[in-house]
Every structure is written in structure tokens, then in C-alpha cells.
Design a protein around this motif. Structure first.
Motif, short mmCIF file in Angstrom:
data_model
loop_
_atom_site.label_atom_id
_atom_site.label_comp_id
_atom_site.label_asym_id
_atom_site.label_seq_id
_atom_site.Cartn_x
_atom_site.Cartn_y
_atom_site.Cartn_z
N LEU A 65 0.83 -1.20 0.00
CA LEU A 65 0.00 0.00 0.00
C LEU A 65 0.87 1.26 0.00
CD1 LEU A 65 -2.64 1.50 0.11
CD2 LEU A 65 -2.75 1.09 2.58
N GLU A 66 1.98 1.23 0.73
CA GLU A 66 2.84 2.41 0.73
C GLU A 66 3.43 2.64 -0.65
OE1 GLU A 66 6.40 4.47 3.40
OE2 GLU A 66 5.72 2.44 3.87
N GLY A 67 3.65 1.57 -1.41
CA GLY A 67 4.06 1.74 -2.80
C GLY A 67 5.45 1.29 -3.14
N PHE A 68 6.13 0.57 -2.22
CA PHE A 68 7.47 0.07 -2.51
C PHE A 68 7.45 -1.35 -3.05
CE2 PHE A 68 8.32 3.35 0.72
CZ PHE A 68 9.23 4.14 0.00
N ALA A 69 6.29 -2.00 -3.01
CA ALA A 69 6.14 -3.34 -3.57
C ALA A 69 5.13 -3.28 -4.71
CB ALA A 69 5.68 -4.33 -2.50
N GLY A 120 4.18 2.48 -6.59
CA GLY A 120 2.80 2.06 -6.72
C GLY A 120 1.91 2.70 -5.66
N LEU A 121 0.63 2.54 -5.81
CA LEU A 121 -0.41 2.98 -4.87
C LEU A 121 -0.08 4.33 -4.21
CD1 LEU A 121 -1.41 -0.52 -3.46
CD2 LEU A 121 -2.70 0.95 -5.00
N HIS A 122 0.16 4.37 -2.89
CA HIS A 122 0.39 5.65 -2.21
C HIS A 122 1.51 6.45 -2.85
CE1 HIS A 122 3.30 7.55 0.61
NE2 HIS A 122 2.26 8.30 0.92
N ASN A 123 2.66 5.82 -3.08
CA ASN A 123 3.80 6.53 -3.65
C ASN A 123 3.51 7.05 -5.05
OD1 ASN A 123 5.28 6.04 -1.36
ND2 ASN A 123 6.57 4.45 -2.25
N ALA A 124 2.71 6.31 -5.80
CA ALA A 124 2.42 6.70 -7.19
C ALA A 124 1.79 8.09 -7.25
CB ALA A 124 1.51 5.66 -7.85
N LEU A 125 0.89 8.38 -6.33
CA LEU A 125 0.23 9.69 -6.33
C LEU A 125 1.23 10.80 -6.07
CD1 LEU A 125 -2.79 10.60 -6.65
CD2 LEU A 125 -2.41 8.14 -6.50
N HIS A 126 2.15 10.56 -5.13
CA HIS A 126 3.15 11.58 -4.82
C HIS A 126 4.05 11.85 -6.03
CE1 HIS A 126 2.65 12.37 -0.50
NE2 HIS A 126 2.22 11.11 -0.40
N ILE A 127 4.49 10.79 -6.69
CA ILE A 127 5.36 10.97 -7.86
C ILE A 127 4.58 11.61 -9.01
CG2 ILE A 127 6.80 9.78 -9.56
CD1 ILE A 127 7.96 9.89 -6.73
N TYR A 128 3.34 11.19 -9.21
CA TYR A 128 2.51 11.70 -10.30
C TYR A 128 2.34 13.22 -10.21
CZ TYR A 128 -1.68 12.48 -13.14
OH TYR A 128 -2.60 12.96 -14.06
N MET A 129 2.26 13.76 -8.99
CA MET A 129 2.04 15.20 -8.83
C MET A 129 3.25 16.02 -9.27
SD MET A 129 -0.95 15.76 -7.96
CE MET A 129 -2.30 14.64 -7.63
N ASN A 130 4.42 15.41 -9.29
CA ASN A 130 5.59 16.01 -9.95
C ASN A 130 5.86 17.43 -9.45
OD1 ASN A 130 7.73 15.93 -11.79
ND2 ASN A 130 6.52 16.94 -13.38
N GLY A 131 6.03 17.56 -8.13
CA GLY A 131 6.28 18.88 -7.56
C GLY A 131 6.50 18.79 -6.06
N SER A 132 5.87 19.68 -5.32
CA SER A 132 6.05 19.71 -3.86
C SER A 132 5.64 18.39 -3.21
CB SER A 132 5.23 20.86 -3.27
OG SER A 132 5.63 22.10 -3.81
N MET A 133 4.64 17.73 -3.78
CA MET A 133 4.17 16.45 -3.22
C MET A 133 5.18 15.32 -3.41
SD MET A 133 0.91 15.55 -2.00
CE MET A 133 0.13 14.29 -2.98
N SER A 134 6.12 15.50 -4.32
CA SER A 134 7.00 14.39 -4.72
C SER A 134 8.25 14.27 -3.87
CB SER A 134 7.38 14.55 -6.20
OG SER A 134 6.21 14.68 -7.00
N GLN A 135 8.47 15.20 -2.97
CA GLN A 135 9.63 15.14 -2.08
C GLN A 135 9.12 14.87 -0.67
OE1 GLN A 135 10.75 17.96 0.16
NE2 GLN A 135 12.85 17.29 0.52
N VAL A 136 9.55 13.76 -0.08
CA VAL A 136 8.93 13.25 1.14
C VAL A 136 8.84 14.30 2.24
CG1 VAL A 136 9.11 11.54 3.00
CG2 VAL A 136 9.61 10.88 0.66
N GLN A 137 9.95 14.91 2.58
CA GLN A 137 9.98 15.78 3.75
C GLN A 137 9.04 16.98 3.63
OE1 GLN A 137 14.06 16.71 4.79
NE2 GLN A 137 14.71 14.58 4.56
N GLY A 138 8.87 17.50 2.41
CA GLY A 138 8.02 18.68 2.23
C GLY A 138 6.69 18.40 1.57
#
Length: 529
Positions: free
Chosen positions: A344-348, A361-379
Motif C-alpha cells: 500500500l505504501e508503494g514500494f512493492a 505504486g499505490l500511495h507513492n504513485a500519487l506523490h510521484i505523479y504530482m511532480n512537484g512539492s508532493m513528490s519530495q517526502v519531507q516537504g
């Protein structure tokens, strides 16, 4: 204007939850290592006179940790919060808060005895007024200073072991951005050295409970500053989405007409400034993020690296993830296979559950897809899409809990990465919460999801699923038990009939089947389902 005025009037000094309580961010508290503020209701520490709680030594978990963090005594977050405080309020009953001045999640009332159950709804099913109110609440949180909490701008050593406090004010929304940063930041080792393989909120068992607690705290803060006790975070159901449906000016902000990396000027979020996005700069300076503005929100949905995230998650991905029976497995980090959490977190891989950190995948995919502030974990929490995205991730976690009904012991008690064992306190929350406290149904915490309430048949199916799975595993044994039971029944029936014939005066040649009394103990029929 009325909403802003109402918010300021309601943001009074009352207990809450978050990072460093303002009343404990001083030399006296740091040197004594005690954070037991008085409850306003009776003026006693932790509301002890009213039997709300008492000031107690913090009990730290002694369970062994995993091998991912090979240091000790170099990070303020180790054995949280003992570097800063070793005595805090321990609240009784349904009371909660750093001074025991609040009710636990799911309770309300003067004495916290009234149960509550609020419903989180799909953002696309909100009325126009409800949606506009949600956006206004977000903007309000970005402008109102937190009355209860401050953030640390230096490490404990940089504070001269507490004799030189380094804290500053922050607005309510950015408080939560900073907490997310602080939990996931790198360890500063001195000089130019850092340790990156550490995260108290991601890549390990605590990922889902940590974000569940985070959203509940965020939700309650919005309820406080607005006076809207019924407010709940809406969720964005992104299954099978072809694009970012919430990336419009009507919702979370459309694309800028001339700069695709920025938000449309028609969106209220275009004026927001981000914080805590320059991790390499902080690392080189051996400093913490001090919440200085670092520019506008950046977002360019869909123009991400397609080799890493080729598409948004599908319904089939979610259903496969929900079918996984193990919450955690193996190394209990981003390399875990067949782990519900890691998938679910997206590493598998969401189709095989095999770890593949090169894909998202899944959770991580959304963060990467946004391609901006959402894509860097800490911020990543700078983008308000963060909260509606994580609300849906939490709903998938909730579906898994309802389907598999795990015992608390399913959550790892030991050998997880640092900060992620069941009894570890979550970084950087004060009041203190253990990871295991949020490994339970959302209804026990006072909220539910609209789409989980509607299909009663599906809920019944989710209830039966674990039992049907057990039945499939032991069906052969059940058939065998039934055959043995039939034989024993036939023998017993024959015995009863023989006894009846004896009583009727049968001839001496026809003798009943006799079983000595001690032999009854050897005839057993046991079914362990």
C-alpha cells in the motif's frame, strides 16, 4: 472576513496536540525534562485534582530494533521524547492532551463520556457550499498562528542541552508540514555527515498508524480554529483516475497558463508559500528547517517520470493489496515482500507484492505523479492535496482491518526499524501516542468513511472473508472429522438399540455391546475450528 474573525476568537489557549507545547518550550522545562502543564479547569498539573491525569515518568519500550540505524545517542528522535522530556502527563479514562484537557478521539462532552462517530466523505460528493467551506478552512489554517505549539529550530545540543531554547511560532497548517518533515528528516551526524536511511513515519510498520494519527490531529485542529465540531477531512478516491481530477481551480488548484509547474492564479493556493523543502541545504548546514518561506507550491501532474510511475493506481491494484494477509513481513522496511503495508505504501508491486523500490505504486504513485512539492517526502505536506490523498490511503487501511480483523499482536513488537515497534512513541507527537494505539478500526477512533458505509453486502462479505479463508485451509480435516463422527454416531446408535432389546427380555444368546466405564474416556470427537 467573518470566518477569519471567528477563527481568531476560537483559537484560544486550550490543550491540543502536535509538536512542542508552548508551555514546555522554555529553559525550566527542558532542564528539568518535565512537561506536565496545569489544566485550565482546576489549575493542577495534568488536571490531577479532577482525576484527569497525573505527571508520570515516561515508560520507554525496551524491545530490540532492526539493523537499519546503526547508531545510538546521535539523534534527538531516538527513544522519543526522552532527549527533551522524561516526565509528561499520563491521562486517565477518556481524557487526552498534553495537560489532559481534551477528550480522546471518538469521545466528547464535559467528562468525555459521549461517543462520537463522524463520516469522512468523497470530495466530489460535497455540495458546493461544503467544498468551498473546506477550502476556506484550509486557507484559514495557513493564516492562523498555532496558540498551543511551537517548533524547534535547533537540535538539543544546539540548544546547549536545554539552557538555550530554540523555538519559534508557526501557523496551524505549517505546524503539520513541519511535523511531517521532522519525522522524516535525515540524521545530522556532525560536520557534513548525515544518515539518510531513517524515517519515523515511512518505509516501515508505523507508516499507516502514524499518518492515521496525523490526520486525526489535523482534523481536530481545523475543528478548533473554525468552531465546526462536525468537520471531517474529505477523501479523493483516485482509483482508475485518468488524470488529476482535483487539480482544478474549483478544487485544489488548476495549472498556471504560462508556467506548468505552478498553480493557476485563480486558485487560493497559488499564494501559499512552502516550507521545509530544502533538505540538502539543511544537511550541509547541520540545521533544522526553521519554517522560513521557500517559494510557491509546485505541481505539474502527469508530467512525471513514466518509467517509475506509468499510471495512477487501479481498482485491481487496491483489491490485490487488500487480499494480502500479512500486515508486515521480512525486514519490515521498503524491501519487505508480501507485506500489505509495503504494498500500500508503494514500494512493492501492486500486482505481485514483491518489493521493487525502482517503481512507485499505490500511495507513492500519487506523490510521484504530482511532480512537484508532493513528490519530495519531507516537504510533501505543503500541497493541500496531501490530506485528501492520505485520507483515501487511510480508508484502504481501514478496509484491510475490517476484512482481516487482526489482533494487536499482528503489529510487530520488536525488530522493526527505529521508532516503528508497537510500543514506540510516535515522533514528534506530544501528547504521546504509541504506534499500536492506532492499529484499530477507525470507528473506535470516532470516524468512518462514507463509501464503506453504503454497500452492506460488501461489508458482510468483508466480515466473512477471514473465516472462509480458514475454512478453505482446513476443509479436508473437516471432511475427515465428519466421517469419523458419523462412524462414532452409528456405533453409539447400535449400542442404544442393543440396550433396549436387553430390557425387553431378549434371549441370552443375544448380548448387548458392553463398554466398560473407563473406556468412555477414550471416545472423543473434537473440532477445533
Amino acid at each position: 472576513m467573518l470566518l477569519f474573525a471567528m477563527g481568531f476568537l476560537l483559537a484560544i489557549l486550550q490543550p491540543s496536540m502536535g509538536q512542542f507545547p508552548r508551555v514546555c518550550a522554555n529553559t525550566e522545562s527542558l532542564l528539568s525534562k518535565e512537561c506536565c502543564p496545569p489544566w485550565d479547569g482546576d489549575g493542577s498539573p495534568c488536571g490531577e485534582l479532577s482525576r484527569r491525569g497525573s505527571c508520570q515518568n515516561i515508560l520507554l519500550s525496551q524491545a530490540p530494533l532492526g539493523p537499519q540505524f546503526p547508531f545510538s545517542g546521535v539523534d534527538d528522535r531516538e527513544d522519543w521524547p526522552s532527549v527533551f522530556y522524561n516526565r509528561t502527563c499520563r491521562c486517565e479514562g477518556n481524557f487526552m492532551g498534553f495537560s489532559c484537557g481534551e477528550c480522546k478521539f471518538g469521545f466528547s462532552g464535559l467528562n468525555c463520556t459521549e461517543r462520537q462517530l463522524r463520516t469522512r466523505r468523497n470530495i466530489f460528493q460535497l455540495t458546493t457550499n461544503e467544498k468551498n467551506k473546506f477550502l476556506a478552512y484550509l486557507n484559514l489554517a495557513k493564516s492562523i498562528p498555532s496558540q498551543d505549539y511551537v517548533i524547534a529550530t535547533g537540535t538539543y545540543i544546539q540548544m546547549n542541552n536545554g539552557s538555550n531554547p530554540m523555538f519559534r511560532d508557526i501557523n496551524v497548517y505549517d505546524l503539520f508540514v513541519w511535523m511531517h518533515y521532522y519525522a522524516s528528516r535525515d540524521t545530522l551526524l556532525g560536520g557534513s555527515n548525515v544518515w539518510r536511511d531513517i524515517d519515523f513515519a515511512h518505509e516501515a510498520p508505523g507508516f499507516l498508524p502514524w499518518h492515521r494519527a496525523f490526520l486525526l490531529m489535523w482534523e481536530r485542529q481545523i475543528q478548533k480554529i473554525t468552531g465546526d465540531e462536525n468537520f471531517t477531512i474529505p477523501y479523493w478516491d483516485w482509483r482508475d483516475a485518468e488524470d488529476c481530477g482535483v487539480c482544478t481551480d474549483e478544487y485544489m488548484g488548476g495549472r498556471h497558463p504560462t508556467n506548468p509547474n505552478l498553480l493557476s492564479l485563480a486558485s487560493i493556493f497559488s499564494s501559499w508559500q512552502v516550507i521545509c523543502t530544502r533538505s540538502e541545504e539543511y544537511n550541509s548546514q547541520q540545521a533544522l528547517c526553521n519554517a522560513t518561506s521557500e517559494g510557491p507550491i509546485r505541481r505539474n501532474p502527469g508530467n512525471n517520470d513514466k518509467s517509475r510511475t506509468p499510471r495512477l493506481p487501479s481498482s485491481a491494484d487496491v483489491e490485490f493489496c487488500l487480499s494480502l494477509t500479512q500486515y508486515e513481513s521480512g525486514s519490515m522496511d521498503r524491501m519487505a515482500n508480501y507485506s500489505f503495508r509495503n504494498t500500500l505504501e508503494g514500494f512493492a508491486d501492486p500486482q505481485t507484492a514483491i518489493s521493487n523500490p525502482s517503481q512507485s505504486g499505490l500511495h507513492n504513485a500519487l506523490h510521484i505523479y504530482m511532480n512537484g512539492s508532493m513528490s519530495q517526502v519531507q516537504g510533501s505536506a505543503n500541497d493541500p492535496i496531501f490530506v485528501i490523498h492520505h485520507a483515501f490511503v487511510d480508508s484502504i487501511f481501514e478496509r484491510w482491518l475490517r476484512r482481516h480483523r487482526p489482533m494487536l499482536e499482528v503489529y510487530p513488537a520488536a525488530n522493526a526499524p527505529i521508532g516503528h515497534n508497537r510500543e514506540n512513541y510516535m515522533v514528534p507527537f506530544i501528547p504521546l501516542y504509541r504506534n499500536g494505539e492506532f492499529f484499530k478500526s477507525s470507528r473506535e477512533l470516532g470516524y468512518d468513511y462514507e463509501y464503506l458505509q453504503e454497500p452492506a453486502a460488501q461489508s458482510f462479505q468483508d466480515f466473512l472473508t477471514p473465516y472462509l479463508q480458514q475454512a478453505r485451509q482446513i476443509w479436508a480435516w473437516l471432511v475427515g472429522a465428519a466421517v469419523v463422527g458419523g462412524i462414532i454416531t452409528a456405533m453409539f446408535t447400535g449400542f442404544v438399540k442393543a440396550c433396549r432389546k436387553e430390557k425387553r427380555g431378549t434371549s441370552s444368546e443375544i448380548q448387548p455391546l458392553l463398554i466398560e466405564s473407563e473406556d468412555y474416556n477414550n471416545i472423543t470427537y473434537q473440532s477445533n475450528f
